[in-house]
Each structure stands twice: as structure tokens, then as C-alpha cells.
Scaffold this motif. Structure first.
Motif, PDB file in Angstrom:
ATOM      1  N   ARG A   1       0.999  -1.175   0.042  1.00 31.16           N
ATOM      2  CA  ARG A   1      -0.077  -0.139   0.233  1.00 31.16           C
ATOM      3  C   ARG A   1       0.908   1.279   0.084  1.00 31.16           C
ATOM      4  N   ARG A   2       1.788   1.177   0.724  1.00 31.84           N
ATOM      5  CA  ARG A   2       2.786   2.296   1.002  1.00 31.84           C
ATOM      6  C   ARG A   2       3.307   2.725  -0.387  1.00 31.84           C
ATOM      7  N   LEU A   3       4.015   1.604  -1.316  1.00 30.95           N
ATOM      8  CA  LEU A   3       4.554   1.904  -2.430  1.00 30.95           C
ATOM      9  C   LEU A   3       3.334   2.296  -3.484  1.00 30.95           C
TER      10      LEU A   3
ATOM     11  N   GLU B   1      -2.570  -3.807  -8.541  1.00 32.28           N
ATOM     12  CA  GLU B   1      -3.601  -2.567  -8.274  1.00 32.28           C
ATOM     13  C   GLU B   1      -5.000  -3.116  -8.027  1.00 32.28           C
ATOM     14  N   GLY B   2      -5.240  -4.447  -8.626  1.00 29.45           N
ATOM     15  CA  GLY B   2      -6.583  -5.082  -8.229  1.00 29.45           C
ATOM     16  C   GLY B   2      -6.460  -5.452  -6.856  1.00 29.45           C
ATOM     17  N   ALA B   3      -5.344  -6.097  -6.577  1.00 28.06           N
ATOM     18  CA  ALA B   3      -5.082  -6.607  -4.989  1.00 28.06           C
ATOM     19  C   ALA B   3      -5.409  -5.409  -4.204  1.00 28.06           C
ATOM     20  N   LEU B   4      -4.735  -4.132  -4.229  1.00 27.26           N
ATOM     21  CA  LEU B   4      -4.822  -2.989  -3.481  1.00 27.26           C
ATOM     22  C   LEU B   4      -6.280  -2.662  -3.362  1.00 27.26           C
ATOM     23  N   GLN B   5      -7.270  -2.912  -4.505  1.00 27.11           N
ATOM     24  CA  GLN B   5      -8.616  -2.446  -4.431  1.00 27.11           C
ATOM     25  C   GLN B   5      -9.441  -3.609  -4.140  1.00 27.11           C
ATOM     26  N   ASP B   6      -8.867  -4.713  -3.781  1.00 28.09           N
ATOM     27  CA  ASP B   6      -9.822  -6.074  -3.623  1.00 28.09           C
ATOM     28  C   ASP B   6     -10.634  -6.468  -4.615  1.00 28.09           C
ATOM     29  N   MET B   7      -9.987  -6.394  -5.809  1.00 31.91           N
ATOM     30  CA  MET B   7     -11.036  -6.714  -6.989  1.00 31.91           C
ATOM     31  C   MET B   7     -10.100  -7.545  -7.851  1.00 31.91           C
TER      32      MET B   7
END
Length: 90
Positions: free
Chosen positions: A31-33, A58-64
Motif C-alpha cells: 500500500r505504501r509503495l 492494483e486490483g489486489a490493493l482495491q480487492d478486485m
């Protein structure tokens, strides 16, 4: 050993190993990066990652699922990535 990166959508064993080898060990690190910096960190280690990894992060960070990312999001990621490439050439 528990690998919390594997709990995220889109990230499998190989992408998790690449992220770990790039110094990204936790969800907080990711998330920080952000997706672009994490992708660049993986690429800088010499791994043959495609743009799909960028979208997967990006999808992982947005849970999709990365396949569900809007085209506008993918375009913004690519623009940011291309901006980094241009800055590194100068």
C-alpha cells in the motif's frame, strides 16, 4: 510461514515471491509503495513481469480482480509507468 501477500486477490506464489525479493513483504509495504512503484521494484530485480502484474497489484490493493479494473484505471497506471520511464531516461 504465513505470507500475507497471498491473501490478496490476484497475487499467486510467483508474484508474491517476486514482491518479497523486491523488499515488499507485507500488505502495508504494498500500500505504501502503490502498484506502479511495486511493479517497478519487481522489474528492477530482473524479473520478466508483464503489465498484467501491474494490474494485478492494483486490483489486489482495491480487492478486485485485475480483469475488472476499469480501462481508465489501467490507462492511468500505464501513463504513470510511462512517466517513470521518461524520467529515468533523462
Amino acid at each position: 510461514m504465513h505470507d500475507e501477500l497471498l491473501t490478496l486477490k490476484n497475487l499467486g506464489k510467483t508474484s508474491s515471491q517476486w514482491l518479497h525479493a523486491s523488499g515488499i513483504h507485507t500488505v502495508d509495504d504494498l500500500r505504501r509503495l502503490g502498484a506502479v512503484q511495486a511493479y517497478l521494484a519487481v522489474k528492477s530485480r530482473g524479473f520478466g513481469a508483464s503489465r498484467v502484474l501491474l494490474y494485478a497489484i492494483e486490483g489486489a490493493l482495491q480487492d478486485m480482480s485485475w480483469k475488472e479494473l476499469p480501462e481508465t484505471t489501467k490507462a492511468a497506471l500505464n501513463k504513470s509507468l510511462n512517466g517513470h520511464a521518461l524520467r529515468n531516461k533523462s
